[in-house]
Design a protein around this motif. Structure first.
Motif, mmCIF file in Angstrom:
data_model
loop_
_atom_site.group_PDB
_atom_site.id
_atom_site.type_symbol
_atom_site.label_atom_id
_atom_site.label_comp_id
_atom_site.label_asym_id
_atom_site.label_seq_id
_atom_site.Cartn_x
_atom_site.Cartn_y
_atom_site.Cartn_z
ATOM 1 N N GLU A 56 0.846 -1.192 0.000
ATOM 2 C CA GLU A 56 0.000 0.000 0.000
ATOM 3 C C GLU A 56 0.886 1.249 0.000
ATOM 4 O O GLU A 56 0.664 2.195 -0.744
ATOM 5 C CB GLU A 56 -0.858 -0.077 1.284
ATOM 6 N N SER A 100 -9.250 -2.265 0.038
ATOM 7 C CA SER A 100 -8.771 -1.186 -0.847
ATOM 8 C C SER A 100 -7.601 -1.665 -1.701
ATOM 9 O O SER A 100 -7.510 -1.338 -2.883
ATOM 10 C CB SER A 100 -8.320 0.029 -0.029
ATOM 11 N N GLU A 103 -8.907 -3.745 -4.463
ATOM 12 C CA GLU A 103 -9.565 -2.932 -5.484
ATOM 13 C C GLU A 103 -8.526 -2.282 -6.393
ATOM 14 O O GLU A 103 -8.636 -2.326 -7.611
ATOM 15 C CB GLU A 103 -10.422 -1.873 -4.792
ATOM 16 N N ARG A 104 -7.500 -1.691 -5.783
ATOM 17 C CA ARG A 104 -6.458 -1.044 -6.601
ATOM 18 C C ARG A 104 -5.764 -2.063 -7.492
ATOM 19 O O ARG A 104 -5.426 -1.792 -8.624
ATOM 20 C CB ARG A 104 -5.426 -0.344 -5.702
#
Ligand code: NAD
Length: 284
Positions: A56, A100, A103-104
């Motif tokens: 991330e 997240s 999703e990315r």
């Protein structure tokens, strides 16, 4: 046994303590921007890499995901790993951060998801790891690992949750060879993954006489000698380069083996000093 050359086919994947099978060499993406990751990860996959390491915090998960999608490879043929950043420790935050990342990355699962740092001052790494174990049960991740954990943090996870993380990705290179931690991991079935494998912040490692002698003996490059040293110590290794020739060079490490003497000479470069942050310091 410290060195595993001669006993194991190092081009074959390693089986983690949860049964998940992971390539021993991968492409690292720290400081590779989103657009660049799209290009370099695609190059790496074309050249034969099957493990990609992102996080991330690297801000490039979208680019990495696009590269995997564009590669034409089946999702199951790529071992995709990412890491949860320290702002997202805590059971609920961890779950949201994982979603997240997925999703990315444009995928419905990660092969390995790690806590990037233990962040001991927050005191939340056990419940954060618990969230990863539950995500594993649900199939959102195949394996639950950690990064930059010291034995005391691993012990705490084990004491409270009854499991050892599958992988601990730590700073590891000939100047900081982590012999003690590697042995400690091996006793508990934890796979050691080396970050900064080429000495990251110092240009001198690749010019060390111990490395250069092996370069001459095997007609390989210094980076290949050092990457081979990691593999022969049983570590998963994720070198990073932005250049196609070097990305290819770093994977061409399965046609030679370092002798025990060469391994020992490179082992002797250890300074006992990290180049990065001490995970116990509370700085992260
Ligand atoms: P690295 O040791 O892989 O070194 C990268 C540098 O080495 C490159 O920038 C390049 O200049 C040089 N290099 C690469 N191939 C070469 C070659 N064939 N010949 C000569 N020089 C070459 O350092 P890194 O990128 O910091 O670490 C590897 C990966 O580990 C990262 O990309 C990232 O995925 C991961 N990582 C994780 C953490 C963590 O906290 N978990 C921290 C740092 C890095």
């Amino acid at each position: 046994m410290d060195t595993i050359a001669g006993m194991t086919d190092l081009s074959a994947p390693i089986t983690l303590n949860d049964g998940v099978v992971m390539p021993r060499i991968g492409y690292g993406t720290y400081k590779v921007g989103d657009d660049e990751a799209r290009r370099t990860v695609e190059t790496a996959l074309e050249l034969g890499y099957r493990l990609v390491d992102t996080a991330e915090m690297y801000g490039n998960e979208t680019g990495v995901g696009r590269a995997v999608a564009n590669s034409g490879l089946a999702r199951g043929d790529v071992f995709l790993t990412s890491k949860l950043w320290n702002d997202h420790h805590g059971y609920h935050k961890a779950r949201a951060a994982l979603e997240s990342s997925l999703e990315r990355l444009g995928t419905d699962h990660l092969d390995l998801f790690m806590l990037h740092w233990p962040s001991p001052k927050q005191g939340l790494y056990v419940e954060t790891f618990q969230a990863l174990l539950e995500a594993k049960e649900e199939g959102l991740i195949r394996s639950a690992g950690v990064s930059n954990f010291l034995p005391e943090h691993l012990e705490q996870v084990h004491a409270e949750l009854g499991v050892w993380p599958s992988v601990n990705q730590v700073e590891l290179h000939p100047y900081f060879n982590q012999a003690e931690l590697r042995a400690w991991h091996a006793e508990r079935g934890i796979t050691t993954e080396s970050w900064g494998p080429l000495g990251q912040r110092t240009g001198s490692l690749l010019h060390e006489p111990a490395v250069v002698e092996a370069v001459t003996a095997h007609e390989k490059t210094a980076a290949q000698v050092v990457i081979r040293w990691h593999l022969q110590h049983g570590c998963v290794v994720i070198p990073k380069s932005s250049h196609a020739e070097r990305i290819a060079e770093n994977l061409a490490v399965f046609d030679f083996a370092l002798t025990d003497e060469e391994m020992a000479r490179i082992d002797a470069l250890d300074t006992g000093e990290r180049q990065g942050i001490d995970p116990g310091s509370g700085e992260r």
